[in-house]
Design an enzyme around this catalytic site. Structure first.
Site, mmCIF file in Angstrom:
data_model
loop_
_atom_site.group_PDB
_atom_site.id
_atom_site.type_symbol
_atom_site.label_atom_id
_atom_site.label_comp_id
_atom_site.label_asym_id
_atom_site.label_seq_id
_atom_site.Cartn_x
_atom_site.Cartn_y
_atom_site.Cartn_z
ATOM 1 N N SER A 183 42.812 50.332 59.536
ATOM 2 C CA SER A 183 42.666 51.750 59.895
ATOM 3 C C SER A 183 43.233 52.015 61.293
ATOM 4 O O SER A 183 43.020 51.231 62.221
ATOM 5 C CB SER A 183 41.174 52.113 59.865
ATOM 6 O OG SER A 183 40.980 53.410 60.394
ATOM 7 N N LYS A 203 43.304 56.662 59.149
ATOM 8 C CA LYS A 203 42.728 56.644 60.490
ATOM 9 C C LYS A 203 41.271 57.082 60.349
ATOM 10 O O LYS A 203 40.947 57.917 59.497
ATOM 11 C CB LYS A 203 43.510 57.643 61.358
ATOM 12 C CG LYS A 203 42.908 57.933 62.713
ATOM 13 C CD LYS A 203 43.302 56.884 63.711
ATOM 14 C CE LYS A 203 42.542 57.019 65.022
ATOM 15 N NZ LYS A 203 42.539 55.761 65.779
ATOM 16 N N ASN A 235 43.634 48.665 73.184
ATOM 17 C CA ASN A 235 43.810 50.114 73.068
ATOM 18 C C ASN A 235 42.492 50.825 73.334
ATOM 19 O O ASN A 235 41.425 50.329 73.000
ATOM 20 C CB ASN A 235 44.387 50.483 71.686
ATOM 21 C CG ASN A 235 43.301 50.757 70.648
ATOM 22 O OD1 ASN A 235 42.761 51.855 70.579
ATOM 23 N ND2 ASN A 235 42.970 49.735 69.858
ATOM 24 N N ASN A 278 33.174 52.966 59.367
ATOM 25 C CA ASN A 278 33.455 52.344 60.666
ATOM 26 C C ASN A 278 32.158 52.448 61.460
ATOM 27 O O ASN A 278 31.804 53.520 61.946
ATOM 28 C CB ASN A 278 34.607 53.117 61.327
ATOM 29 C CG ASN A 278 34.981 52.546 62.676
ATOM 30 O OD1 ASN A 278 34.288 51.700 63.216
ATOM 31 N ND2 ASN A 278 36.088 53.023 63.227
ATOM 32 N N CYS A 301 30.286 52.594 66.239
ATOM 33 C CA CYS A 301 29.824 53.614 67.189
ATOM 34 C C CYS A 301 28.314 53.499 67.409
ATOM 35 O O CYS A 301 27.580 53.118 66.503
ATOM 36 C CB CYS A 301 30.145 54.976 66.589
ATOM 37 S SG CYS A 301 30.485 56.194 67.822
ATOM 38 N N LYS A 352 32.976 48.296 57.641
ATOM 39 C CA LYS A 352 33.869 47.604 58.596
ATOM 40 C C LYS A 352 33.025 47.051 59.735
ATOM 41 O O LYS A 352 32.450 47.793 60.532
ATOM 42 C CB LYS A 352 34.938 48.546 59.127
ATOM 43 C CG LYS A 352 35.905 47.798 60.050
ATOM 44 C CD LYS A 352 37.210 48.487 60.182
ATOM 45 C CE LYS A 352 38.181 47.675 61.026
ATOM 46 N NZ LYS A 352 39.437 48.358 61.214
ATOM 47 N N GLY A 407 45.409 41.894 67.695
ATOM 48 C CA GLY A 407 46.663 41.149 67.630
ATOM 49 C C GLY A 407 46.435 39.649 67.510
ATOM 50 O O GLY A 407 45.291 39.188 67.405
ATOM 51 N N GLY A 439 45.026 39.995 63.818
ATOM 52 C CA GLY A 439 46.197 39.205 64.191
ATOM 53 C C GLY A 439 47.074 38.766 63.043
ATOM 54 O O GLY A 439 47.921 37.878 63.224
HETATM 55 C C1 LIG Z 1 45.994 51.404 68.180
HETATM 56 C C2 LIG Z 1 44.850 50.994 67.272
HETATM 57 C C3 LIG Z 1 44.063 51.979 66.676
HETATM 58 C C4 LIG Z 1 43.007 51.615 65.835
HETATM 59 N N1 LIG Z 1 42.259 52.601 65.247
HETATM 60 C C5 LIG Z 1 41.236 52.244 64.420
HETATM 61 C C6 LIG Z 1 40.494 53.240 63.733
HETATM 62 O O1 LIG Z 1 40.744 54.449 63.827
HETATM 63 N N2 LIG Z 1 39.477 52.822 62.948
HETATM 64 C C7 LIG Z 1 39.165 51.501 62.759
HETATM 65 O O2 LIG Z 1 38.225 51.172 62.013
HETATM 66 N N3 LIG Z 1 39.885 50.531 63.369
HETATM 67 C C8 LIG Z 1 40.897 50.883 64.192
HETATM 68 N N4 LIG Z 1 41.649 49.899 64.785
HETATM 69 C C9 LIG Z 1 41.323 48.477 64.521
HETATM 70 C C10 LIG Z 1 42.232 47.885 63.422
HETATM 71 O O3 LIG Z 1 42.098 48.564 62.194
HETATM 72 C C11 LIG Z 1 41.923 46.380 63.216
HETATM 73 O O4 LIG Z 1 40.588 46.253 62.787
HETATM 74 C C12 LIG Z 1 42.097 45.550 64.485
HETATM 75 O O5 LIG Z 1 43.179 46.037 65.259
HETATM 76 C C13 LIG Z 1 42.307 44.060 64.182
HETATM 77 O O6 LIG Z 1 43.480 43.857 63.440
HETATM 78 P P1 LIG Z 1 44.900 43.460 64.132
HETATM 79 O O7 LIG Z 1 44.609 42.337 65.097
HETATM 80 O O8 LIG Z 1 45.794 43.082 63.012
HETATM 81 O O9 LIG Z 1 45.357 44.684 64.862
HETATM 82 C C14 LIG Z 1 42.706 50.238 65.622
HETATM 83 C C15 LIG Z 1 43.509 49.259 66.227
HETATM 84 C C16 LIG Z 1 44.574 49.621 67.048
HETATM 85 C C17 LIG Z 1 45.421 48.540 67.668
#
Ligand SMILES: Cc1cc2nc3c(=O)[nH]c(=O)nc-3n(C[C@H](O)[C@H](O)[C@H](O)COP(=O)(O)O)c2cc1C
Length: 291
Positions: free
Chosen positions: A24, A52, A76, A134, A137, A171, A222, A249
């Site tokens: 997301s 999102k 972020n 999600n 919060c 989540k 990441g 990641g």
């Molecule tokens: C820029 C950004 C915005 C994100 N926005 C959300 C979000 O709106 N809702 C959510 O549950 N997770 C959000 N995440 C978390 C990702 O969905 C994911 O759980 C997390 O980044 C780990 O995966 P990755 O290491 O592949 O990025 C966001 C992550 C990033 C980097």
């Protein structure tokens, strides 16, 4: 002749062509469609699309700067900017419903009542295959982060379970041991889990004048969090009898396979989408090639 490997997955009754979804908030399918055109729909990178996170009311997100790049990840503090439920239903849902894959809508709120409003409204929409909660919060009444407390999470899932027949994916946050939270949510009627969300982090300004991010702290994601994510996915998958979507990641087919071997039924790609918008299909292809 080498047979193509069948990558199809059944996720809570939703048929997926392969096990690679998006995390997301990490792939804006509407903006991508505007930029790349219908080729995006013909070669959609994911087997299901996770929206999102939406909240009851519109949110502008956090003050800038909202991103910090690490060597092997990002922090972020975007802060869930979104149009709110009304704006999502009116403007985004019709466009997301046109995607060629099942749609999972991610929701977040700060009370059970607000969550209920979101789940009820989304549940009425046949375009939506599943709802992701999600729970990162804080509950405004108790002050506890819902996803860090087995009791809070269980009572939220019980309250929402009766409102929808759509699969509820919880989540989980990596900020606390996710196993007791997942076990409590399973008993309360969750259908699946996704993990990990980002890890709380506060980068310092390179100029040495305090914190870099406008919101002071953000979430780390990441490749740098992959090993932690793998350990948590494996622990949750061992503890529950429900499907787990593993993330944290994932940037290659080999990473995806590690999550599947750790017990995940599917994987999600997050940060890697910002580097390579076609990462989802590449990773699915690499996974297929691994045999
Ligand atoms: C820029 C950004 C915005 C994100 N926005 C959300 C979000 O709106 N809702 C959510 O549950 N997770 C959000 N995440 C978390 C990702 O969905 C994911 O759980 C997390 O980044 C780990 O995966 P990755 O290491 O592949 O990025 C966001 C992550 C990033 C980097």
């Amino acid at each position: 002749m080498i047979e193509a490997r069948d990558l199809r997955v059944d996720l809570c009754g939703i048929e997926l062509a392969h096990p690679v979804l998006n995390g997301s908030g990490t792939f804006d399918a509407i903006a991508a469609h505007d930029v790349f055109g219908d080729i995006l729909l013909e070669r959609f990178p994911f087997s299901a699309f996770v929206s999102k996170t939406i909240t009851p009311e519109p949110r502008p997100g956090n003050p800038p700067p909202r991103l910090w790049e690490e060597t092997d990840g990002v922090i972020n503090s975007i802060g869930l900017p979104n149009k709110g439920l009304g704006g999502f239903l009116e403007k985004d849902l019709p466009r997301l419903a046109a995607l060629p894959v099942p749609l999972i809508v991610s929701v977040m709120a700060t009370s059970a009542e607000e969550f209920a409003g979101l789940v009820q409204a989304i549940s009425e929409r046949s375009e939506v295959a599943a709802i992701e909660l999600n729970v990162s919060c804080p509950n405004v009444k108790s002050g506890l982060v819902v996803g860090e407390s087995p009791d809070e999470c269980a009572s939220l899932v019980s309250a929402l379970r009766v409102l929808t027949e759509k699969p509820l994916i919880v989540k989980l946050t990596p900020g606390a041991d996710p196993v007791p939270v997942a076990m409590a949510a399973e008993t309360s009627g969750a259908d699946a889990f996704s993990l990990v969300n980002t890890l709380k982090a506060s980068p310092l300004s390179p100029a040495g004048d305090g914190h870099w991010l406008g919101a002071v702290s953000g979430g780390l994601s990441g490749p740098t969090i992959k090993d932690l994510a793998l350990a948590q996915v494996s622990a949750v998958a061992d503890a529950v009898g429900l499907p787990v979507i593993g993330m944290g990641g994932v940037s290659s087919g080999a990473d995806a396979r590690s999550f599947l071997e750790a017990g995940a039924s599917a994987v999600a790609v997050g940060t890697e989408n910002f580097r390579d918008p076609e990462a989802g299909s590449r990773i699915a292809r690499e996974l297929e090639d691994l045999g």
